[in-house]
Write a protein that holds these residues in place. Structure first.
Motif, PDB file in Angstrom:
ATOM      1  N   SER A  94       0.841  -1.210   0.000  1.00 27.24           N
ATOM      2  CA  SER A  94       0.000   0.000   0.000  1.00 27.24           C
ATOM      3  C   SER A  94       0.867   1.248   0.000  1.00 27.24           C
ATOM      4  O   SER A  94       0.545   2.240  -0.663  1.00 27.24           O
ATOM      5  CB  SER A  94      -0.920   0.019   1.220  1.00 27.24           C
ATOM      6  OG  SER A  94      -1.796  -1.075   1.185  1.00 27.24           O
ATOM      7  N   PHE A 149      -7.363   1.141  -6.558  1.00 22.49           N
ATOM      8  CA  PHE A 149      -7.694   2.385  -5.857  1.00 22.49           C
ATOM      9  C   PHE A 149      -9.201   2.600  -5.814  1.00 22.49           C
ATOM     10  O   PHE A 149      -9.748   3.035  -4.806  1.00 22.49           O
ATOM     11  CB  PHE A 149      -7.020   3.596  -6.513  1.00 22.49           C
ATOM     12  CG  PHE A 149      -5.569   3.713  -6.174  1.00 22.49           C
ATOM     13  CD1 PHE A 149      -5.159   3.935  -4.868  1.00 22.49           C
ATOM     14  CD2 PHE A 149      -4.608   3.606  -7.153  1.00 22.49           C
ATOM     15  CE1 PHE A 149      -3.819   4.044  -4.540  1.00 22.49           C
ATOM     16  CE2 PHE A 149      -3.260   3.712  -6.847  1.00 22.49           C
ATOM     17  CZ  PHE A 149      -2.868   3.927  -5.541  1.00 22.49           C
ATOM     18  N   ALA A 152     -10.372   0.334  -3.131  1.00 18.85           N
ATOM     19  CA  ALA A 152      -9.901   0.762  -1.813  1.00 18.85           C
ATOM     20  C   ALA A 152     -10.648   1.994  -1.308  1.00 18.85           C
ATOM     21  O   ALA A 152     -10.956   2.097  -0.123  1.00 18.85           O
ATOM     22  CB  ALA A 152      -8.408   1.048  -1.855  1.00 18.85           C
ATOM     23  N   PHE A 153     -10.936   2.924  -2.213  1.00 18.30           N
ATOM     24  CA  PHE A 153     -11.627   4.147  -1.810  1.00 18.30           C
ATOM     25  C   PHE A 153     -13.144   4.027  -1.938  1.00 18.30           C
ATOM     26  O   PHE A 153     -13.863   4.968  -1.651  1.00 18.30           O
ATOM     27  CB  PHE A 153     -11.109   5.343  -2.615  1.00 18.30           C
ATOM     28  CG  PHE A 153      -9.711   5.736  -2.257  1.00 18.30           C
ATOM     29  CD1 PHE A 153      -9.432   6.346  -1.042  1.00 18.30           C
ATOM     30  CD2 PHE A 153      -8.656   5.484  -3.123  1.00 18.30           C
ATOM     31  CE1 PHE A 153      -8.134   6.701  -0.700  1.00 18.30           C
ATOM     32  CE2 PHE A 153      -7.350   5.845  -2.789  1.00 18.30           C
ATOM     33  CZ  PHE A 153      -7.095   6.446  -1.573  1.00 18.30           C
ATOM     34  N   ASP A 154     -13.614   2.861  -2.381  1.00 14.38           N
ATOM     35  CA  ASP A 154     -15.038   2.580  -2.491  1.00 14.38           C
ATOM     36  C   ASP A 154     -15.767   3.694  -3.239  1.00 14.38           C
ATOM     37  O   ASP A 154     -16.747   4.266  -2.744  1.00 14.38           O
ATOM     38  CB  ASP A 154     -15.645   2.361  -1.096  1.00 14.38           C
ATOM     39  CG  ASP A 154     -17.010   1.696  -1.158  1.00 14.38           C
ATOM     40  OD1 ASP A 154     -17.286   1.005  -2.158  1.00 14.38           O
ATOM     41  OD2 ASP A 154     -17.805   1.890  -0.216  1.00 14.38           O
ATOM     42  N   LEU A 155     -15.279   3.992  -4.431  1.00 17.14           N
ATOM     43  CA  LEU A 155     -15.871   5.058  -5.228  1.00 17.14           C
ATOM     44  C   LEU A 155     -17.247   4.629  -5.726  1.00 17.14           C
ATOM     45  O   LEU A 155     -17.407   3.514  -6.226  1.00 17.14           O
ATOM     46  CB  LEU A 155     -14.966   5.414  -6.408  1.00 17.14           C
ATOM     47  CG  LEU A 155     -13.604   5.974  -6.024  1.00 17.14           C
ATOM     48  CD1 LEU A 155     -12.744   6.179  -7.261  1.00 17.14           C
ATOM     49  CD2 LEU A 155     -13.744   7.277  -5.268  1.00 17.14           C
TER      50      LEU A 155
END
Length: 180
Positions: A94, A149, A152-155
């Protein structure tokens, strides 16, 4: 005088190695140098215009310059916090991914404002070219891990509906055409 204004070094202005350009110290110093130059410039403009326009008139006359200064300061704070977060990331994988994003952010912002750095010989022409080349390379690298990403950022899906995020055939043809 601000210490960042006296750091225009003709030797470091030419350093173009990837290690140097990806060094957080170089990146943060460049951001702070830009902010210091803008601060010095806006102070001189305000002082000059205050004589004829008064304080309020001078403020309004310099508003675009003040907004640029504010944006520069905010970007310096963001970069400092980003660097700190990367250094404190406990997971090596990460941390590497975040370092990639941090470097891309810093170098892209330096490149977008390269005129500021070039006008005062803070960045020599060869270094400017190296910054542009490395920014393009890092963009390509980020593309390879963009899906991670996003997860990970739950867009949310509505953000992913942008044409660049769609996996349509037209998008695939476009990316092949431009060399990705």
């Amino acid at each position: 005088m601000n210490t960042y204004l006296s750091q225009s070094n003709p030797v470091t202005a030419r350093w173009e190695s990837e290690d140097h350009l990806r060094d957080p110290k170089f990146q943060l110093d460049a951001f702070r140098y830009r902010t210091s130059r803008l601060l010095q410039s806006v102070a001189a403009r305000l002082q000059k215009h205050t004589k004829t326009l008064g304080s309020f008139g001078a403020w309004n006359r310099c508003l675009n310059h003040l907004l640029t200064l504010a944006e520069s300061h905010i970007e310096s704070v963001i970069l400092a916090k980003f660097i700190e977060a990367v250094q404190n990331c406990p997971d090596a994988s990460s941390q590497a991914a975040l370092k990639l994003l941090c470097d891309l952010y810093a170098l892209d912002r330096i490149w977008k404002d390269i005129g500021t750095y070039r006008n005062v010989d803070y960045v020599a022409p060869n270094k400017a070219k190296a910054i542009n080349k490395l920014t393009q390379y890092l963009s390509f690298q980020v593309r390879n891990i963009a899906g991670e990403f996003i997860d990970a950022f739950d867009l949310p899906p509505y953000i992913l509906r942008a044409p660049i995020a769609m996996q349509s055939e037209a998008y695939s043809q476009y990316t092949q055409l431009v060399g990705f």
